[in-house]
Design an enzyme around this catalytic site. Sequence first.
Site, mmCIF file in Angstrom:
data_model
loop_
_atom_site.group_PDB
_atom_site.id
_atom_site.type_symbol
_atom_site.label_atom_id
_atom_site.label_comp_id
_atom_site.label_asym_id
_atom_site.label_seq_id
_atom_site.Cartn_x
_atom_site.Cartn_y
_atom_site.Cartn_z
ATOM 1 N N ARG A 1 43.273 44.433 36.019
ATOM 2 C CA ARG A 1 43.134 44.785 37.597
ATOM 3 C C ARG A 1 44.373 45.236 38.209
ATOM 4 O O ARG A 1 44.575 46.357 38.930
ATOM 5 C CB ARG A 1 42.508 43.644 38.440
ATOM 6 C CG ARG A 1 41.260 43.240 37.642
ATOM 7 C CD ARG A 1 40.889 42.032 38.535
ATOM 8 N NE ARG A 1 40.459 42.058 39.936
ATOM 9 C CZ ARG A 1 40.038 40.906 40.622
ATOM 10 N NH1 ARG A 1 39.994 39.566 40.083
ATOM 11 N NH2 ARG A 1 40.199 41.047 42.033
ATOM 12 N N THR B 1 34.487 39.268 37.042
ATOM 13 C CA THR B 1 34.345 39.972 35.952
ATOM 14 C C THR B 1 33.275 39.404 35.072
ATOM 15 O O THR B 1 33.147 37.978 34.878
ATOM 16 C CB THR B 1 35.896 39.995 35.087
ATOM 17 O OG1 THR B 1 36.868 40.366 35.792
ATOM 18 C CG2 THR B 1 35.775 40.628 33.581
ATOM 19 N N LEU C 1 37.709 34.350 32.152
ATOM 20 C CA LEU C 1 37.566 35.713 32.794
ATOM 21 C C LEU C 1 37.679 35.491 34.285
ATOM 22 O O LEU C 1 37.356 34.323 34.858
ATOM 23 C CB LEU C 1 36.148 36.198 32.336
ATOM 24 C CG LEU C 1 35.956 36.839 31.179
ATOM 25 C CD1 LEU C 1 34.533 37.150 30.797
ATOM 26 C CD2 LEU C 1 37.099 37.945 30.468
ATOM 27 N N ASP C 2 38.029 36.491 34.939
ATOM 28 C CA ASP C 2 38.207 36.514 36.402
ATOM 29 C C ASP C 2 36.838 36.094 36.978
ATOM 30 O O ASP C 2 35.690 36.492 36.186
ATOM 31 C CB ASP C 2 38.315 37.524 37.312
ATOM 32 C CG ASP C 2 40.303 37.868 36.852
ATOM 33 O OD1 ASP C 2 40.862 37.056 36.529
ATOM 34 O OD2 ASP C 2 40.591 38.872 37.250
ATOM 35 N N ARG C 3 36.344 35.619 37.986
ATOM 36 C CA ARG C 3 35.146 34.997 38.835
ATOM 37 C C ARG C 3 34.409 36.318 38.725
ATOM 38 O O ARG C 3 33.057 36.153 38.362
ATOM 39 C CB ARG C 3 35.519 34.572 40.193
ATOM 40 C CG ARG C 3 34.251 34.316 40.790
ATOM 41 C CD ARG C 3 34.310 33.798 42.292
ATOM 42 N NE ARG C 3 34.973 35.170 42.781
ATOM 43 C CZ ARG C 3 35.191 35.171 44.336
ATOM 44 N NH1 ARG C 3 35.214 33.896 44.946
ATOM 45 N NH2 ARG C 3 35.690 36.243 44.857
#
Length: 206
Positions: free
Chosen positions: A152, A55, A51-53
């Site tokens: 995003r 998120t 997961l993105d930082r």
Amino acid sequence: MVDIVYRDDCLLVLEKPTGLLAVPGRGPDLQDCLSARVQRDFPTALVVHRLDRDTSGLMVMALDADTQRDLSRQFAVRTVEKRYVAVVFGCPEASAGRIDLPMRKDFDRPPRHMIDPIDGRPAQSDWRLVERALDRSRLEIKPVTGRSHQIRLHLATLGHPILGDNLYAHEVARAMSPRLLLHAAHLSLEHPGDGRRLAWDSPCPF
């Protein structure tokens, strides 16, 4: 400290907080991450997806190489079901839709990605309107593919960037939240050991 949602002999399901990297970044100041914290207590734990930082939400890690291979296969053939909640700028006219826009890295502006109909890799995101407000909307998103920054970038390209997104949102939308309002709220997969379908839900924190 890592919040463990589920644990057995094969895998862990974890609750990643916003602001924490999923895996180590480049440089000594980017080594603190979810996977490193988990591996202190579970040395055999292996990364399956990210997961993105910024998120938050559900992530699965394997506890052995066979499980990692099986889970990676499930992600590759798209039998893993993921659903996200996002709060976006503005109000879509439709109540649901599919965004089908190929993506690739934006080599001139890392770590951003960009839409590229010619050289981009296929990327599809299904979305559904949950709630409208005056200046924002709550959406449920089901990514069909799993590209980095896919949700995003897709929502920003649609004209409805996620609030608090410091990469893809315009200045007004960025200022509307102190964090990225994107949460991995649902995860479902087949257990690598016995084939049972398992599912987990994480309450949205915003």
